[in-house]
Write a protein that holds these residues in place. Structure first.
Motif, mmCIF file in Angstrom:
data_model
loop_
_atom_site.group_PDB
_atom_site.id
_atom_site.type_symbol
_atom_site.label_atom_id
_atom_site.label_comp_id
_atom_site.label_asym_id
_atom_site.label_seq_id
_atom_site.Cartn_x
_atom_site.Cartn_y
_atom_site.Cartn_z
ATOM 1 N N GLU A 197 0.839 -1.193 0.000
ATOM 2 C CA GLU A 197 0.000 0.000 0.000
ATOM 3 C C GLU A 197 0.875 1.244 0.000
ATOM 4 O O GLU A 197 1.761 1.403 0.846
ATOM 5 C CB GLU A 197 -0.929 0.004 1.210
ATOM 6 C CG GLU A 197 -1.899 1.174 1.212
ATOM 7 C CD GLU A 197 -2.930 1.070 2.318
ATOM 8 O OE1 GLU A 197 -3.946 0.383 2.109
ATOM 9 O OE2 GLU A 197 -2.706 1.664 3.385
ATOM 10 N N THR A 248 -2.624 6.534 0.107
ATOM 11 C CA THR A 248 -3.837 5.778 -0.219
ATOM 12 C C THR A 248 -4.764 5.776 0.994
ATOM 13 O O THR A 248 -4.354 5.427 2.098
ATOM 14 C CB THR A 248 -3.492 4.334 -0.617
ATOM 15 O OG1 THR A 248 -2.802 4.344 -1.865
ATOM 16 C CG2 THR A 248 -4.751 3.501 -0.765
ATOM 17 N N SER A 249 -5.997 6.173 0.786
ATOM 18 C CA SER A 249 -6.970 6.203 1.890
ATOM 19 C C SER A 249 -8.366 6.237 1.305
ATOM 20 O O SER A 249 -8.563 6.436 0.097
ATOM 21 C CB SER A 249 -6.750 7.437 2.776
ATOM 22 O OG SER A 249 -7.092 8.618 2.068
ATOM 23 N N CYS A 250 -9.354 6.072 2.167
ATOM 24 C CA CYS A 250 -10.738 6.140 1.717
ATOM 25 C C CYS A 250 -11.080 7.536 1.209
ATOM 26 O O CYS A 250 -11.914 7.695 0.311
ATOM 27 C CB CYS A 250 -11.674 5.743 2.850
ATOM 28 S SG CYS A 250 -11.525 4.011 3.339
ATOM 29 N N ASP A 251 -10.448 8.558 1.769
ATOM 30 C CA ASP A 251 -10.712 9.927 1.328
ATOM 31 C C ASP A 251 -9.973 10.269 0.047
ATOM 32 O O ASP A 251 -10.517 10.929 -0.848
ATOM 33 C CB ASP A 251 -10.309 10.922 2.430
ATOM 34 C CG ASP A 251 -11.195 10.822 3.655
ATOM 35 O OD1 ASP A 251 -12.384 10.461 3.499
ATOM 36 O OD2 ASP A 251 -10.697 11.080 4.769
ATOM 37 N N ASN A 252 -8.732 9.843 -0.074
ATOM 38 C CA ASN A 252 -7.897 10.211 -1.222
ATOM 39 C C ASN A 252 -7.958 9.215 -2.363
ATOM 40 O O ASN A 252 -7.496 9.495 -3.466
ATOM 41 C CB ASN A 252 -6.432 10.364 -0.787
ATOM 42 C CG ASN A 252 -6.254 11.443 0.262
ATOM 43 O OD1 ASN A 252 -6.977 12.436 0.247
ATOM 44 N ND2 ASN A 252 -5.311 11.252 1.166
ATOM 45 N N ASP A 302 -8.602 1.520 -2.969
ATOM 46 C CA ASP A 302 -8.453 1.783 -1.535
ATOM 47 C C ASP A 302 -9.373 0.863 -0.744
ATOM 48 O O ASP A 302 -10.257 0.202 -1.305
ATOM 49 C CB ASP A 302 -8.766 3.248 -1.221
ATOM 50 C CG ASP A 302 -10.205 3.612 -1.561
ATOM 51 O OD1 ASP A 302 -11.107 3.273 -0.776
ATOM 52 O OD2 ASP A 302 -10.435 4.224 -2.628
ATOM 53 N N ASP A 303 -9.170 0.823 0.567
ATOM 54 C CA ASP A 303 -9.884 -0.133 1.412
ATOM 55 C C ASP A 303 -11.406 0.016 1.336
ATOM 56 O O ASP A 303 -12.130 -0.977 1.387
ATOM 57 C CB ASP A 303 -9.441 0.013 2.870
ATOM 58 C CG ASP A 303 -8.132 -0.697 3.142
ATOM 59 O OD1 ASP A 303 -7.683 -1.473 2.271
ATOM 60 O OD2 ASP A 303 -7.538 -0.468 4.218
#
Length: 377
Positions: free
Chosen positions: A119, A123-127, A136-137
């Protein structure tokens, strides 16, 4: 008499030619008259030859959002569809042969994390995904084998029957608000020691039914998230990663679930070390009641849980809020055989009401447990 026979034969041929029409609009671009056929009367698309929707680098094209005019997809025996299905309305996906009608994902571990399998920063749920990451997750749920769109109608069941799902890129079958009816399905993962793919089995909406099914994967097998999940004649292989029954990654409301003839077998776990237990809450506040008529799960006496180091493997893990509460409750004439080195780990509460006694133990054995065989497969 001969004239009538000729007339009937002509009529049947004409009817057949009418029903088997050109493929409907909206089919995946890799489906054609050579590998698929369309029955307009029954609104059934039959896939008759193995087909690939795309390779590992094809992120979106690998998935087919099934048009609403198609009500059934039939995958013939001996046919493998390498790809994924996204569903907009209630429909059926079924195979001609449970073992050889397949939906295949990828042999690549951690597919969502890109070619390097790691990862990337940011990387994120927002980005969303960054670097070479693909997903992303928060979006992995729709990059598996079969997913129901979040806002799809919840008024009827989405049926998956008589086939095998092998090595889905991420989750196998997912719905949030819709009832799944999963029957006679094998969910398998042949990517060994696959800790990073989020290769969960089944997570459905309220009133989901899972019957006559085998799950052998490297993450949570069944999500007991939405109310009234019904599980009957199911075998689960509990490998080192994931829980046979996951209660929550985040807050979940009061729910009730029913388990009948469930067989859980220990799978691949180096030194008998597991990340989660038979029933596990991995975060948040959960309040499930699990009614059990028959279940068998026996863990080695030296099995360990990777939790604050290594501790004795329990039957229940409650990692979430201290306000969480799990109730395991036998039904009338229940048959239950459960054993593990410990009863519970974690801050949350867990109780069992078995044989008239309120007590969660690490060992239960009563009823006719010899009849518990899961899916028998």
């Amino acid at each position: 008499m001969k004239l009538k026979l000729i007339t009937i034969t002509t009529f049947l041929i004409s009817l057949s030619q009418t029903a088997l029409a050109a493929l409907p609009s909206g089919v995946h671009s890799n489906l054609n008259d050579n590998n698929a056929s369309w029955n307009a009367s029954s609104k059934t698309l039959t896939i008759s030859q193995s087909v690939s929707f795309g390779g590992d680098s094809n992120v979106e094209g690998f998935y087919w959002t099934v048009p609403t005019n198609i009500k059934t997809i039939h995958i013939n025996g001996g046919v493998t569809v390498t790809g994924g299905f996204r569903l907009l309305e209630p429909m059926t996906i079924k195979g001609g042969n449970r073992a050889t009608s397949k939906i295949f994902g990828t042999d690549t571990k951690a597919w969502a994390r890109g070619a390097d399998g790691v990862e990337d920063s940011g990387t994120s749920c927002d980005n969303g995904p960054q670097g070479d990451d693909r997903v992303d997750d928060c979006d992995k749920w729709k990059y598996g084998a079969i997913s129901v769109e979040y806002n799809a109608p919840a008024s009827a069941q989405y049926k998956i029957q008589n086939l095998t799902i092998e090595n889905a890129r991420t989750y196998a079958i997912t719905a949030f608000n819709q009832a799944l009816n999963v029957d006679r399905v094998n969910i398998i993962n042949t990517r060994s020691n696959d800790y990073q793919s989020n290769s969960d089995g089944i997570g459905g909406g309220p009133n989901t039914r899972i019957t006559n099914t085998k799950i052998d994967t490297w993450d949570d097998a069944i999500k007991l998230y939405r109310n009234n999940t019904f599980v009957q004649n199911v075998t689960i292989i509990h490998n080192a990663n994931g829980a046979p029954f996951q209660l929550g990654w985040g807050d979940k409301p009061n729910t009730t679930h029913n388990l009948h003839n469930v067989l859980v077998q220990s799978g691949v776990a180096t030194n008998n070390e597991f990340n989660l237990a038979l029933f596990s809450n991995s975060g948040g506040k959960v309040l499930p009641t699990v009614n059990i008529s028959s279940i068998k799960a026996e863990y080695p006496t030296n099995a360990k849980l990777r939790y604050n180091g290594l501790v004795n493997l329990p039957l229940v893990v409650m990692k979430g809020s201290s306000d969480s509460k799990l109730l395991l409750k036998e039904t009338s004439n229940a048959s239950i055989k459960l054993s593990a080195p410990a009863a519970k780990q974690g801050n949350g509460n867990a109780h069992a009401y078995m044989q008239g006694v309120w007590r969660l133990k690490n060992y239960f054995n009563f009823g006719n447990t010899s009849t518990i065989n899961g899916c028998g497969c």
